[in-house]
Write an enzyme that holds these catalytic residues in place. Structure first.
Site, short mmCIF file in Angstrom:
data_model
loop_
_atom_site.label_atom_id
_atom_site.label_comp_id
_atom_site.label_asym_id
_atom_site.label_seq_id
_atom_site.Cartn_x
_atom_site.Cartn_y
_atom_site.Cartn_z
N LYS A 222 6.86 11.90 25.23
CA LYS A 222 5.41 12.09 25.29
C LYS A 222 4.99 13.12 24.24
O LYS A 222 5.62 14.18 24.09
CB LYS A 222 4.99 12.58 26.68
CG LYS A 222 5.28 11.58 27.79
CD LYS A 222 4.36 10.37 27.71
CE LYS A 222 4.62 9.40 28.86
NZ LYS A 222 3.66 8.30 28.90
N ASP A 250 4.61 8.46 22.61
CA ASP A 250 3.47 8.01 23.41
C ASP A 250 2.44 9.13 23.50
O ASP A 250 2.73 10.21 24.04
CB ASP A 250 3.96 7.63 24.81
CG ASP A 250 2.89 7.00 25.67
OD1 ASP A 250 1.72 6.94 25.24
OD2 ASP A 250 3.22 6.56 26.80
N GLU A 276 2.65 4.93 20.81
CA GLU A 276 2.00 4.20 21.89
C GLU A 276 0.65 4.84 22.23
O GLU A 276 0.55 6.07 22.27
CB GLU A 276 2.93 4.22 23.10
CG GLU A 276 2.44 3.43 24.29
CD GLU A 276 3.52 3.37 25.37
OE1 GLU A 276 3.14 3.31 26.56
OE2 GLU A 276 4.73 3.40 25.04
N GLU A 305 -1.16 -0.79 28.26
CA GLU A 305 -1.10 -0.42 29.68
C GLU A 305 -2.48 -0.18 30.28
O GLU A 305 -2.66 -0.31 31.49
CB GLU A 305 -0.21 0.79 29.92
CG GLU A 305 -0.76 2.12 29.44
CD GLU A 305 0.20 3.27 29.71
OE1 GLU A 305 -0.02 4.00 30.68
OE2 GLU A 305 1.15 3.44 28.93
N ASP A 328 0.85 -4.97 31.60
CA ASP A 328 0.98 -4.17 32.82
C ASP A 328 0.74 -5.09 34.01
O ASP A 328 -0.26 -5.81 34.05
CB ASP A 328 -0.02 -3.01 32.81
CG ASP A 328 0.14 -2.10 34.02
OD1 ASP A 328 0.73 -1.01 33.87
OD2 ASP A 328 -0.32 -2.47 35.11
N HIS A 355 4.79 -2.20 29.93
CA HIS A 355 4.63 -0.87 30.53
C HIS A 355 5.17 -0.93 31.94
O HIS A 355 4.95 -1.90 32.67
CB HIS A 355 3.14 -0.50 30.57
CG HIS A 355 2.85 0.73 31.37
ND1 HIS A 355 2.11 0.70 32.54
CD2 HIS A 355 3.20 2.02 31.19
CE1 HIS A 355 2.00 1.92 33.03
NE2 HIS A 355 2.66 2.74 32.24
#
Length: 443
Positions: A222, A250, A276, A305, A328, A355
């Protein structure tokens, strides 16, 4: 044999206090409590089978989705399951086209999440009645029947019903061999569990070391809150996993478009496969700009997502705005809408990397991506499915990961059924867990 009239639909608010450990934390969602609006459908059939479904939330707001499920219930009750699956496109459209409820959508937001929860329960019940795991129900289904489950409204400029049928017909070639491959080796996965933004360096190192020991070779970190912190953490994780392992990043929608390009140019030294959700999930042209700017750096764009529906995915594909498409199982309108997106991705030659994580998202989406490989794409190139090692113990049929791959589920259904004890303990606000936590949080 599909049987029974739907006699009852119940829904409850189930929340897990994951924020206490920083699990799921990212640049935009700093304190998520992983939660579900959990739906159970019962019929008057003598088999006593129940359909279980849910949609995923982050705590607050789950009660809004529960209200939306209740508002849609009249479309479901007293309907024969045979009639629903016999005209699944019509039933999908009935749920998404309620003349009043669609005003607070349409096909997006809380009302669409509620639609997903209900439809996930219907698919679970159908698969249970057929005695098959959902992926196998889909794989064995005649292409015409599969196509009849999809609402093509708003996407026929990109994918017609006949084109969808041809793609599925082409997917029949080599299908048995691919199914055997899945049963033997499973579907490749990547892990996000090591590098939540709220984790300390010590926790990150510990989890990375354990993942490497378990055979993981694809990792996601992240990013997005602080550039210098991102550089430090990416150094740390890249040093641990080495130059050959795959690294993804992400940002969870944190940046404006120019900021995303600038930020990622400074993280390019860590050789990420993708960034992402670099910006707003609604900004199709913004994603296209970022995608074009990062291409010379060898960085792809991944998103999906929080894409509301098939129309957003259609435009992302039309605009060359992504190199990796992330479906998703609970954001889109269940299996029905995900089928349309899988088929559009196949037409455009874009790999699908779903996701997952949250509560039960791994359990659900494994079925969709295994079906995609066997019956649609037939390829594993640049393809992998997210895995997060949280909360699987609350499910009756949890995912099975072996050698960093999803093994196809064997139990009949959509793997959506939660343990009754877990549901009772974590119901909000009256479950045992929350009766203890809420007074402490108030103090």
């Amino acid at each position: 044999m599909v049987r029974g009239r739907i006699s009852r639909l119940s829904v409850c608010d189930v929340r897990f206090p994951t924020s206490l450990g920083g699990h799921g934390s990212d640049a935009m969602h700093t304190d998520p409590d992983y939660s579900v609006a959990y739906v159970v459908i019962e019929t008057d059939a003598e088999d006593g089978l129940m359909g279980c479904g849910f949609t995923f939330t982050l705590g607050k707001g789950t009660e809004v989705v529960v209200c939306a499920v209740n508002a849609l219930t009249h479309h479901v009750l007293h309907k024969d399951l045979k009639d629903i699956v016999g005209d699944f496109r019509g039933f999908y459209r009935q749920l998404t086209s309620d003349g009043q409820l669609r005003w607070i959508g349409p096909e997006k937001g809380a009302v669409h999440l509620a639609t997903a929860a209900i439809l996930n329960a219907v698919w679970d019940l159908w698969a249970k009645q057929e005695g098959k795991p959902l992926w196998k129900l889909l794989v064995d289904m005649d292409p015409r029947m599969l196509v009849s489950c999809i609402d093509f409204r708003y996407i026929t400029d990109v994918l017609t019903e006949e084109e969808a049928y041809k793609i599925l017909q082409q997917g029949q070639v080599g299908k048995k061999e691919r199914e055997k491959q899945m049963l033997t080796h499973g579907y490749p996965a990547y892990t996000t569990s090591c590098a939540w933004l709220g984790y300390s360096d010590a926790t990150l190192k510990q989890l990375c070391a354990a993942a490497l020991k378990d055979g993981w070779s694809r990792f996601k970190v992240k990013v997005g809150a602080d550039l210098q912190d991102d550089i430090r953490r990416c150094h740390l994780i890249r040093d641990m996993i080495g130059p050959e392992k795959i690294l993804m990043m992400d940002a969870n929608q944190r940046w404006d478009v120019p900021e995303a390009v600038e930020w990622m140019s400074k993280l390019a030294e860590f050789k990420p496969l993708w960034i992402e959700e670099p910006t707003s999930p609604d900004d199709i042209l913004g994603h296209a700009t970022i995608s074009k700017a990062l291409a010379p750096l060898g960085i792809g764009v991944a998103t999906g997502e929080q894409c509301h529906n098939r129309v957003i995915f259609k435009q992302l594909l039309q605009a060359d705005a992504l190199q990796f498409l992330q479906i998703d199982s609970c954001r889109l309108g269940s299996v029905n809408e995900n089928l349309s997106v899988l088929l559009m991705a196949q037409k455009f030659g874009i790999p699908v990397c779903p996701h997952a994580g949250g509560v039960g998202l791994c359990e659900l989406v494994q079925h969709l991506i295994i079906f995609d490989f066997i019956s649609v794409s037939g390829s594993l190139e640049n393809r992998m499915c997210e895995y997060v090692d949280h909360l699987h113990e609350h499910f009756k049929y949890p995912v099975i990961i072996r050698q960093a791959a999803y093994l196809p589920p064997k139990a009949a259904g959509y793997s959506t059924e939660m343990k009754e004890e877990s549901v009772q303990k974590h119901q909000y606000p009256c479950g045992e867990v929350w009766k203890k936590l809420l007074p402490a949080q108030e103090n």
